[in-house]
Design an enzyme around this catalytic site. Structure first.
Site, mmCIF file in Angstrom:
data_model
loop_
_atom_site.group_PDB
_atom_site.id
_atom_site.type_symbol
_atom_site.label_atom_id
_atom_site.label_comp_id
_atom_site.label_asym_id
_atom_site.label_seq_id
_atom_site.Cartn_x
_atom_site.Cartn_y
_atom_site.Cartn_z
ATOM 1 N N ALA A 292 0.866 -1.168 0.000
ATOM 2 C CA ALA A 292 0.000 0.000 0.000
ATOM 3 C C ALA A 292 0.911 1.229 0.000
ATOM 4 O O ALA A 292 2.074 1.148 0.418
ATOM 5 C CB ALA A 292 -0.894 -0.013 1.232
ATOM 6 N N GLY B 64 0.473 -4.851 1.048
ATOM 7 C CA GLY B 64 -0.711 -4.913 0.191
ATOM 8 C C GLY B 64 -0.475 -5.679 -1.102
ATOM 9 O O GLY B 64 -1.420 -6.207 -1.692
#
Ligand code: DAK
Length: 259
Positions: free
Chosen positions: A64, A109
């Site tokens: 992320a 992520g």
């Protein structure tokens, strides 16, 4: 979509995440593009299997976006987590199978994105990890849940608590990926696997995905009922009649029609 390129090759689609300046890190825009890409794939009934990869030679997805996350509040963090989780669930429950072709770093992520796919194969240069605890956060896009289900709680806890990255050979050993290829051969291998899947009866393949995914969420008594219903539904399809008819007539089946 500004950060995803979607290409169709017959019944197979290849989606490539393209945000090279941040090693394909997932910011809000990339999450929105992933959402849009999944809607496009769902709407196109010609597509029978999807390959998901990252652009460039270095990264699948390096996590992320740390810059975007760094200033989040508690409420903002929950909202960002929900946005990611909603997209990742949409990917996981997409009707057709998805193969993650992990071409480099799959961290945080990025590892979670790969784990939301049905099948993971990777380049020999790939690196996996959940570095969040080292950044002062928990995995937030399903990592604590999917990693434990895929590699078992002991190994998942070791990876998450230590925040240590692992290389492709270790990912293979613990069952995080199904196969490792020389980097130059990865995409051909992913597309070949997708084409093999796409040649089978699409409604049956999709029923298999649903049965496996939904069955894993319930006890065995309920799971076999899910399988029975999906098995039964195949007998309303032309592809079942063609597949079994061809066997009995000792001929190769005609290409499946997805009906
Ligand atoms: N975010 C933003 N930018 C990133 C990035 C990331 N995750 N990863 C790399 N970049 C950027 C770098 O900042 C650099 O930008 P410039 O300095 O050139 O502007 C560029 O990409 C190239 O990276 P490097 O120069 O660092 O390249 P190296 O080859 O030296 O190193 C690396 C590659 C992958 C080892 C390194 O970039 C790295 O360690 N990246 C960070 C990896 C990481 O920690 N990823 C996990 C992020 S945490 C939640 C929701 C979600 C999550 C958690 C909670 N909730 C809402 C609860 C998820 C968390 C994560 O994914």
């Amino acid at each position: 979509m500004t950060n995803i390129v979607l290409e169709k090759k017959g019944h197979v689609a290849v989606a490539t995440i393209q945000r090279p300046k941040a090693l394909n890190a997932l910011n809000s825009q990339v999450l929105e593009d992933l959402n849009e890409m999944l809607d496009q794939v769902s709407a196109d009934k010609e597509i029978r299997a999807l390959v998901l990869t990252g652009s460039g030679e270095k990264a699948f997805v390096a996590g992320a976006d740390i810059g975007e996350m760094s200033t989040l509040t508690k409420a903002g963090g929950e909202a960002f987590g929900k946005k990611g989780n909603d997209v990742f669930r949409k990917l996981e429950t997409l009707a057709i199978p998805v193969i993650a072709a992990v071409n480099g770093f799959a961290l945080g992520g990025g590892c979670e994105l790969a784990m939301s796919c049905d099948i993971r194969i990777c380049a020999d240069t790939a690196v996996f990890g959940q570095p969040e605890a080292g950044l002062g956060i928990t995995p937030g896009f399903g990592g604590t849940q999917r990693l434990a289900r895929l590699v078992g709680p002991g190994m998942a806890k070791q990876m998450i608590y230590t925040a240590r990255n692992i290389k492709a050979d270790e990912a293979l050993r613990i069952g995080l990926v199904n196969a490792v290829y020389p980097a130059a051969e990865l995409m051909a291998a992913a597309e070949k696997m997708a084409e093999t899947i796409a040649q089978n009866a699409p409604i049956a393949v999709q029923a298999c995905k649903k049965a496996i995914n939904e069955g894993l969420d319930v006890d065995m008594d309920a799971a076999v009922v899910i399988e029975e219903k999906l098995f039964g539904s195949c007998f309303e399809t032309a592809d079942q009649r063609e597949g079994m008819g061809a066997f009995l007539e000792k001929r190769k089946h005609e290409p499946y029609q997805n009906k």
